[in-house]
Design a protein around this motif. Sequence first.
Motif, PDB file in Angstrom:
ATOM      1  N   ARG A   1       0.827  -1.214   0.000  1.00  0.00           N
ATOM      2  CA  ARG A   1       0.000   0.000   0.000  1.00  0.00           C
ATOM      3  C   ARG A   1       0.859   1.261   0.000  1.00  0.00           C
ATOM      4  O   ARG A   1       0.579   2.217  -0.736  1.00  0.00           O
ATOM      5  CB  ARG A   1      -0.939   0.004   1.209  1.00  0.00           C
TER       6      ARG A   1
ATOM      7  N   CYS B   1      -4.590  -2.257  -4.097  1.00  0.00           N
ATOM      8  CA  CYS B   1      -3.865  -1.072  -4.577  1.00  0.00           C
ATOM      9  C   CYS B   1      -4.576  -0.460  -5.780  1.00  0.00           C
ATOM     10  O   CYS B   1      -4.824   0.756  -5.830  1.00  0.00           O
ATOM     11  CB  CYS B   1      -2.434  -1.445  -4.965  1.00  0.00           C
TER      12      CYS B   1
ATOM     13  N   GLU C   1      -7.880   1.103  -4.736  1.00  0.00           N
ATOM     14  CA  GLU C   1      -7.736   2.365  -4.004  1.00  0.00           C
ATOM     15  C   GLU C   1      -7.320   3.493  -4.946  1.00  0.00           C
ATOM     16  O   GLU C   1      -7.829   4.614  -4.843  1.00  0.00           O
ATOM     17  CB  GLU C   1      -6.729   2.224  -2.867  1.00  0.00           C
TER      18      GLU C   1
ATOM     19  N   THR D   1     -10.038   5.278  -6.804  1.00  0.00           N
ATOM     20  CA  THR D   1     -10.878   6.275  -6.133  1.00  0.00           C
ATOM     21  C   THR D   1     -10.422   7.692  -6.467  1.00  0.00           C
ATOM     22  O   THR D   1     -11.154   8.649  -6.226  1.00  0.00           O
ATOM     23  CB  THR D   1     -10.846   6.105  -4.598  1.00  0.00           C
TER      24      THR D   1
ATOM     25  N   LEU E   1      -9.044   4.239   3.752  1.00  0.00           N
ATOM     26  CA  LEU E   1      -9.276   2.843   3.381  1.00  0.00           C
ATOM     27  C   LEU E   1      -8.366   1.876   4.132  1.00  0.00           C
ATOM     28  O   LEU E   1      -8.388   0.675   3.854  1.00  0.00           O
ATOM     29  CB  LEU E   1      -9.092   2.677   1.870  1.00  0.00           C
TER      30      LEU E   1
ATOM     31  N   TRP F   1      -8.209  -2.400   4.123  1.00  0.00           N
ATOM     32  CA  TRP F   1      -7.002  -3.199   3.937  1.00  0.00           C
ATOM     33  C   TRP F   1      -6.807  -4.158   5.113  1.00  0.00           C
ATOM     34  O   TRP F   1      -6.577  -5.355   4.916  1.00  0.00           O
ATOM     35  CB  TRP F   1      -5.783  -2.277   3.838  1.00  0.00           C
TER      36      TRP F   1
END
Length: 224
Positions: free
Chosen positions: A90, A162, A165, A168, A186, A190
């Motif tokens: 991440r 990943c 996210e 977004t 988020l 996760w």
Amino acid sequence: MHDEATGEALLDEALALLRAGGPEAVTVRAVAEAAGTSARAVYSVFGSIQGMLDALAQRGYARLVDLVAAVPETDDPAGDLVTVGMQGFRTFALEEPVLFRLTFEQVSAELLENEAVAQTAYDTYRALRSRVRRLRAAGGVHPDRTDVACCFAFHATCQGLCSSEMSTWQPPDGPGFWGMLHGADLAPVWHDTLTGLVARFRHPPGEADQPGQTQSATSGASTP
């Protein structure tokens, strides 16, 4: 004659161009101009534009290896593995989204034909495998599950998280597909997703939850 320092300086400029305009912005001429050198120097170090993109991907793989290695080993190998996903995958994706996409979402057979790049890519697998083996030694991986299958499931889940996210983000940073979550925290998603996946490693592959198993586990967790 161009040394390793020249190659690193050229890669720094290539990475800056990649961040600003994506892979299509990384051209031999643009990198040479940004570095204040000649196109011949770029060709001398990398051989081609593909060679330079390969070197950028190699830097991406090395970055992930470093992030995974930076996660301390505790007496909770399951928690450590979750942390590897959040502080490794991440962090890489959020800090270097364009490099992450080049490294993991635009990988090609030609890329992996480069022995140095392929070796660094394999280093990411070995770094993850070492964490899975710690979990196995602690009884957290069922004997019917192989290390490579666990690594694949974990890597695929992290890569999917990943990508989701980053989706977004609004253009030009992302497609805005999950725009309703733009700016949302988020991290809990996760954590919950990876915790659930790692917990499943204790069970045989493909085993369905028994009736009442989830409810029982939830009830047990809420009991003082």
